[in-house]
Design an enzyme around this catalytic site. Structure first.
Site, PDB file in Angstrom:
ATOM      1  N   TRP A  26      45.068  41.368  30.940  1.00 51.81           N
ATOM      2  CA  TRP A  26      45.957  42.691  31.200  1.00 51.81           C
ATOM      3  C   TRP A  26      45.595  42.425  33.084  1.00 51.81           C
ATOM      4  O   TRP A  26      47.088  42.882  33.733  1.00 51.81           O
ATOM      5  CB  TRP A  26      44.403  43.638  31.612  1.00 51.81           C
ATOM      6  CG  TRP A  26      44.823  45.148  31.947  1.00 51.81           C
ATOM      7  CD1 TRP A  26      45.873  45.820  31.936  1.00 51.81           C
ATOM      8  CD2 TRP A  26      43.996  45.745  33.366  1.00 51.81           C
ATOM      9  NE1 TRP A  26      45.515  46.678  32.475  1.00 51.81           N
ATOM     10  CE2 TRP A  26      44.910  46.723  33.192  1.00 51.81           C
ATOM     11  CE3 TRP A  26      43.425  44.658  34.036  1.00 51.81           C
ATOM     12  CZ2 TRP A  26      44.430  46.890  35.440  1.00 51.81           C
ATOM     13  CZ3 TRP A  26      42.990  45.373  35.196  1.00 51.81           C
ATOM     14  CH2 TRP A  26      43.396  46.840  35.207  1.00 51.81           C
ATOM     15  N   HIS A  27      44.920  41.712  33.752  1.00 51.30           N
ATOM     16  CA  HIS A  27      44.187  41.794  34.612  1.00 51.30           C
ATOM     17  C   HIS A  27      45.940  40.421  35.055  1.00 51.30           C
ATOM     18  O   HIS A  27      45.785  40.310  36.681  1.00 51.30           O
ATOM     19  CB  HIS A  27      43.036  40.681  35.663  1.00 51.30           C
ATOM     20  CG  HIS A  27      41.757  41.982  35.446  1.00 51.30           C
ATOM     21  ND1 HIS A  27      41.711  41.547  33.859  1.00 51.30           N
ATOM     22  CD2 HIS A  27      41.402  42.464  36.704  1.00 51.30           C
ATOM     23  CE1 HIS A  27      39.854  42.848  34.253  1.00 51.30           C
ATOM     24  NE2 HIS A  27      40.942  42.672  35.669  1.00 51.30           N
ATOM     25  N   GLY A  28      46.351  39.458  34.326  1.00 52.34           N
ATOM     26  CA  GLY A  28      47.530  38.538  35.242  1.00 52.34           C
ATOM     27  C   GLY A  28      47.826  38.210  34.525  1.00 52.34           C
ATOM     28  O   GLY A  28      46.396  37.040  33.449  1.00 52.34           O
TER      29      GLY A  28
END
Lengths: 344, 470
Positions: free
Chosen positions: B325-327
């Site tokens: 989700w963070h990247g």
């Protein structure tokens, strides 16, 4: 216990605290306003605040603020912003040698290849001093990477970048008086400039408007660049002017190409003036914009999302290139004259 | 428009005054807040305001449809389509570059010179946050825990309300929608709590996070092979404190700003580095994300109800996706995997660890171990690539350079960062109370002085918040 308050009380408290805060840090405002990270059309706030801060800095001398900031920096031992990144070349010797590391990229745009060793003779005050100046292009990213690279190699580096500024809008920010002030504080052997991204705009004086791209505008801007380079070359022995890298927006890119040409032709007129082209270092093909660059079979994101600034990876590559360019240019001087300082 | 700038201060004062003092019906005020949020968001890139409008419209209509549709299968289909669209958009904006880079790198390695053309995809700031808010609304309506709102204005405001829009916290519809629906009480602005949150946030961001970043962390992470063992170790600690001070500062300021407009958000951080277990860490760190992942991912996967092995699998899978989700980067995946495996191992060893937490020495030992594990995982989170992270960890063990970055100031910043995490949390209400009983002129002088002190001590310019990129 209820600590809830009404909106009128809250707004008064916010406004009064805000005003009190501004009053208490008055002399700081001028600097803060100038260094705010703002885009071109977002300058309205600073346009309003700039004259106010100028007025208040007369009322309360900025030395009060600077001395408090200096004391703070002195107490906590910060060097990077107010002072210089002084790196001792050698513990006690009077002569020292800085080795050039192998370049990250081949220096294909240089006329001669970089030699392995650059000899710098110590004058006793530490090392050769370098001043890095410019707009946000010389700020965090490329500016800091180049500063780091040079200071690690033994140069005394001072970086001074002011985002959202240029040579054109003297009414908004005056680089000419800024540079005078910088040279009053200290002399620099070398100066490296990267500026101009914010200058492709019309210029309005109380008497007339200079429309970008017209002959009048070109003449005016050419005079600015000429005057600026003259001051630099009077005070420093070497002036390196970094050209613009390709920009994503074609319209903007064309403007930057035109301005780079102006920088090149002006800077080369001066003794010690060198133009450094940036059109190929972050491109697959010379002059072509790219966000991603393949280096050693690995794709790196070299440009920021705005299509103008340079990303962290791009800064690493570009600073390596600039460093090699500058040091090899200096060492050619070394070969000619014997050592750098006698050339300087 | 970053929080600690004059631009935001002017924007907020204008919004505050217009919101509280304009004598118009509540609905009009909400429309005004939506427009203000669009202006705030459009300040980065006006094009992406369309994205916000699209998300809001899809959420509004899908929720109403689900509520009015008795057939569970049709409900499920509707929610799958909508959430699918949200995730596809999120995936496109966030992961296109990653997939492109990896695929083209493979082509380059295989010897192909021609690669696929790159479309420059700009990541709309905050997309991960408002996507999760939208999903939580739809899933809550489907589960029946929240009523679908009949007011489009309410839903549009819920998705785009500016305080939490770009970097969280992820506020659930069950918390925010009821507050949006009711007319706020004018005499109930928690101004002192807001002041402590905003001032504390400014201090954490502009002093602690900024200086740790520029004076030690960035140096070591950019040039890991130039520094000593101690420099490297302190840079790792420094990053742990930096990311906490950076991110929690943003959350605190967002919560404070929302409070001034009469909205109460739950806490997003609760002194995470005092945790005695990883499980506890995730109950204290980025609470709105970890509880989101628990409620909408871990529990639907089966949680801990389907046997020991499945529990381990669910923990690891949840944290892997949390990392992703963070990247789109292998670093975040490794970071997520470390936490996932860490949680699984911790669960496995629980019978042995439990007695340890019962005495004072054991508690300190567990606190130190958890902090070091979390810090080790942060190395992968921060480093530009896997190789750099490994170099950094290796150099904690072996490096021959002289120590040059550690100054008393750096040590002081680290100590203050740790103290913020371990001091009793009741200190904050105490400060709020002390300020509230001061006369207004003393409050003004106090805030003015703090403001000036921050101006003197902070470096010029504001660095963007780390979590803006997510």
């Amino acid at each position: 216990m209820s600590t809830g308050k009404g909106p009128l009380y809250t707004l008064s408290l916010i406004l009064l605290s805000f005003v009190a805060g501004i009053l208490l840090s008055l002399p700081n405002m001028e600097t803060k306003v100038r260094t705010m990270q703002m885009g071109s059309w977002k300058n309205i706030v600073s346009e309003i605040m700039a004259p106010v801060s100028k007025y208040v800095s007369i009322v309360l001398p900025s030395s009060v603020y600077y001395s408090s900031q200096e004391i703070f920096r002195e107490v906590v031992g910060l060097k990077t912003q107010a002072g210089f990144n002084k790196v001792n070349l050698s513990a006690n010797g009077s002569e020292s040698t800085t080795k050039l590391k192998n370049g990250f990229l081949a220096l294909d745009t240089l006329e001669t290849s970089a030699p392995n060793v650059l000899t710098i003779e110590d004058t006793g005050n530490g090392a050769v001093s370098v001043l890095l100046i410019g707009d946000s292009m010389m700020g965090p990213g490329l500016g800091t990477a180049l500063e780091y690279k040079l200071s690690r190699s033994g140069f005394l580096v001072h970086r001074h970048s002011v985002p959202a500024t240029g040579l054109l809008r003297k009414d908004f920010f005056d680089w000419f008086s800024e540079i005078d002030e910088l040279y009053t504080e200290k002399k620099y052997d070398i100066v490296i400039v990267m500026i101009g991204t914010n200058d492709a705009q019309h210029y309005e004086t109380p008497k007339r408007v200079y429309y970008y791209g017209t002959n009048e505008w070109n003449q005016l801007y050419m005079d600015r660049v000429l005057g600026f380079t003259e001051t630099l070359s009077k005070n420093s022995r070497k002036v390196y002017w970094i050209g613009m890298p390709p920009m994503r927006n074609e319209f903007f890119n064309n403007k930057m190409i035109g301005m780079s040409d102006m920088f090149r032709s002006t800077v080369q007129q001066f003794n010690g003036g060198v133009f450094i082209p940036m059109t190929s270092v972050l491109s697959e093909r010379d002059g072509e914009f790219t966000t991603f660059l393949s280096v050693n079979k690995k794709l790196l994101k070299v440009r920021s999302d705005d299509g103008v600034h340079i990303s962290t990876d791009g800064s690493r590559i570009a600073s390596e290139y600039l460093y090699n360019f500058v040091t090899s240019d200096l060492s050619r001087a070394t070969v000619q004259v014997g050592n750098l300082l006698s050339y300087l | 428009m970053l929080f600690p700038t004059a631009e935001f201060a002017i924007f907020f004062i204008a919004v505050f005054a217009l919101y509280w003092f304009t004598p118009v019906p509540h609905t009009i005020k909400k429309v005004f807040l939506i427009l203000a949020s669009y202006f705030y968001y459009g300040y980065w890139d006006p094009r992406f305001v369309l994205l916000l409008i699209g998300y809001s419209a899809v959420s509004y209509f899908t929720a109403l449809y689900i509520q009015g549709e008795p057939n569970a299968l049709k409900q499920k289909r509707a929610i799958t389509y909508s959430v699918g669209v949200f995730l596809l958009l999120l995936g496109f904006f966030k992961y296109y570059g990653f997939l492109f880079i990896n695929f083209n790198s493979l082509l380059l390695k295989a010897g192909y010179i021609h690669t696929f053309p790159m479309i420059d995809v700009l990541l709309p700031v905050g997309i991960s946050f408002f996507t999760f808010q939208a999903i939580s609304y739809l899933v809550d309506v489907k589960r029946g825990t929240v009523q679908a709102s009949r007011s489009a204005v309410d839903v549009f405001l819920y998705i785009s309300f500016f305080p939490q829009l770009v970097a969280g916290p992820i506020v659930r519809s069950s918390v925010l929608l009821p507050q949006i629906q009711k007319v706020p009480e004018r005499g109930e602005i928690q101004v002192y709590r807001a002041a402590v949150l905003i001032m504390g946030g400014l201090f954490k961001k502009m002093i602690i996070a900024n200086y740790l970043s520029t004076e030690i962390v960035d140096h070591v992470f950019q040039n890991p092979s130039d520094y000593s063992q101690l420099d490297t170790l302190f840079a790792i600690y420094g990053y742990s404190i930096q990311i906490y001070c950076d991110f929690s500062a943003y959350s605190d300021m967002a919560i404070g700003v929302a409070l001034l407009l009469g909205f109460k958000y739950p806490d997003n951080f609760d002194q995470p580095y005092r945790s005695l277990s990883l499980q506890e860490f995730w109950k204290r760190w980025h609470i709105s994300l970890s509880s989101w992942l628990r409620d909408y991912l871990y529990i639907p996967l089966g949680g801990s109800r389907k046997g020991t092995l499945m529990t381990y699998r669910n923990l690891i899978l949840t944290m892997l996706l949390g990392g992703l989700w963070h990247g789109a980067s292998w670093n975040f995946i490794i970071w997520g995997a470390l936490h996932g495996f860490g949680l699984a191992v911790e669960r496995f060893l629980d019978p042995f660890i439990k007695p340890l937490r019962e005495n004072r020495f054991g508690k300190i030992l567990m606190g130190v171990i958890v902090f070091h594990f979390v810090s080790l995982a942060w190395v992968y989170f921060r480093a530009s690539d896997f190789g750099t992270a490994t170099t950094i960890l290796f150099r904690v063990v072996y490096a021959q350079n002289p120590t040059e970055l550690i100054t008393p100031f750096i040590v002081l910043l680290l100590v203050v960062g740790v103290l913020i995490n371990v001091l009793p949390s009741k200190i904050y209400p105490y400060i709020e109370e002390k300020i509230s009983i001061m006369p207004i002129y003393a409050q003004v002088v106090l805030f003015g002085l703090l403001f000036a002190l921050l101006a003197i001590m902070s470096p010029d310019g504001v660095m963007p918040f780390i979590y803006f990129q997510f």
